[in-house]
Design a protein around this motif. Sequence first.
Motif, PDB file in Angstrom:
ATOM      1  N   GLU B  17     -47.079  42.330  -8.830  1.00 29.41           N
ATOM      2  CA  GLU B  17     -46.940  42.794  -7.449  1.00 29.41           C
ATOM      3  C   GLU B  17     -47.110  41.629  -6.470  1.00 29.41           C
ATOM      4  N   LYS B  18     -46.486  41.764  -5.326  1.00 24.60           N
ATOM      5  CA  LYS B  18     -46.704  40.815  -4.228  1.00 24.60           C
ATOM      6  C   LYS B  18     -47.878  41.341  -3.405  1.00 24.60           C
ATOM      7  N   VAL B  19     -48.859  40.472  -3.158  1.00 26.75           N
ATOM      8  CA  VAL B  19     -50.090  40.901  -2.508  1.00 26.75           C
ATOM      9  C   VAL B  19     -50.297  40.097  -1.229  1.00 26.75           C
ATOM     10  N   PHE B  20     -50.657  40.797  -0.176  1.00 24.26           N
ATOM     11  CA  PHE B  20     -50.972  40.156   1.103  1.00 24.26           C
ATOM     12  C   PHE B  20     -52.448  40.398   1.425  1.00 24.26           C
ATOM     13  N   LEU B  21     -53.177  39.321   1.673  1.00 22.27           N
ATOM     14  CA  LEU B  21     -54.545  39.430   2.155  1.00 22.27           C
ATOM     15  C   LEU B  21     -54.552  38.915   3.591  1.00 22.27           C
ATOM     16  N   GLU B  22     -55.061  39.759   4.491  1.00 20.42           N
ATOM     17  CA  GLU B  22     -55.003  39.423   5.906  1.00 20.42           C
ATOM     18  C   GLU B  22     -56.371  39.046   6.435  1.00 20.42           C
ATOM     19  N   PHE B  74     -54.412  34.606   9.714  1.00 17.39           N
ATOM     20  CA  PHE B  74     -54.077  33.724   8.591  1.00 17.39           C
ATOM     21  C   PHE B  74     -53.960  34.595   7.352  1.00 17.39           C
ATOM     22  N   SER B  75     -52.770  34.628   6.778  1.00 17.58           N
ATOM     23  CA  SER B  75     -52.507  35.507   5.642  1.00 17.58           C
ATOM     24  C   SER B  75     -52.408  34.708   4.352  1.00 17.58           C
ATOM     25  N   LEU B  76     -52.980  35.254   3.315  1.00 15.06           N
ATOM     26  CA  LEU B  76     -52.857  34.680   1.963  1.00 15.06           C
ATOM     27  C   LEU B  76     -51.919  35.575   1.169  1.00 15.06           C
ATOM     28  N   ILE B  77     -50.940  34.967   0.502  1.00 10.96           N
ATOM     29  CA  ILE B  77     -49.923  35.722  -0.217  1.00 10.96           C
ATOM     30  C   ILE B  77     -49.943  35.334  -1.685  1.00 10.96           C
TER      31      ILE B  77
END
Lengths: 108, 114
Positions: B17-22, B74-77
């Motif tokens: 899965e593609k995951v976004f941490l915001e 700032f997002s971590l992907i």
Amino acid sequence: DAKTTQPNSMESNEEEPVHLPCNHSTISGTDYIHWYRQLPSQGPEYVIHGLTSNVNNRMASLAIAEDRKSSTLILHRATLRDAAVYYCILEYGNKLVFGAGTILRVKS
Amino acid sequence: DVKVTQSSRYLVKRTGEKVFLECVQDMDHENMFWYRQDPGLGLRLIYFSYDVKMKEKGDIPEGYSVSREKKERFSLILESASTNQTSMYLCASSLWGRANEKLFFGSGTQLSVL
């Protein structure tokens, strides 16, 4: 990389002073020494930092050796709320590089 | 007080899965950082940013990317999540580019990849 060495864990009694040591023999002349702590289930929080002279704030004191190859974080009267992981950190290219830290346990 | 807010406290995702941490900070800080924390390894720097649309690799950038379109966010992907990316992720911010400024951390996102 500038590296730090800390004991894995330490134990203290409540209301007594605690001295947390840190060795940083590869420190360069412009590296600041930082201390952070991490309480359970929280992100790290700033404690204190210094360059050459000893530093005091409301949370703790930082004693820096004359050759800067070691430092000691001093908690003057440990409380149960001070139980945490304490990180001694040096700069690395404008970044803070964290090690494994010292787990401080405080006994009532 | 500075507040650094991470969007999720716990997250469970599947492999691939593609995951976004915001991460959002409310004090107009220039610098933002993403760390991961694993037992016995301390915190390791993944990526950091000194300005909008600017990013630099930290010590362990492989498998991650970041985005900073606005100063406060700032997002971590994770492009394709893998089980070895199961970890606690911590976002931090600071005012200036010098490391003798304080870092302010969020509470962390515990990511589990199954």
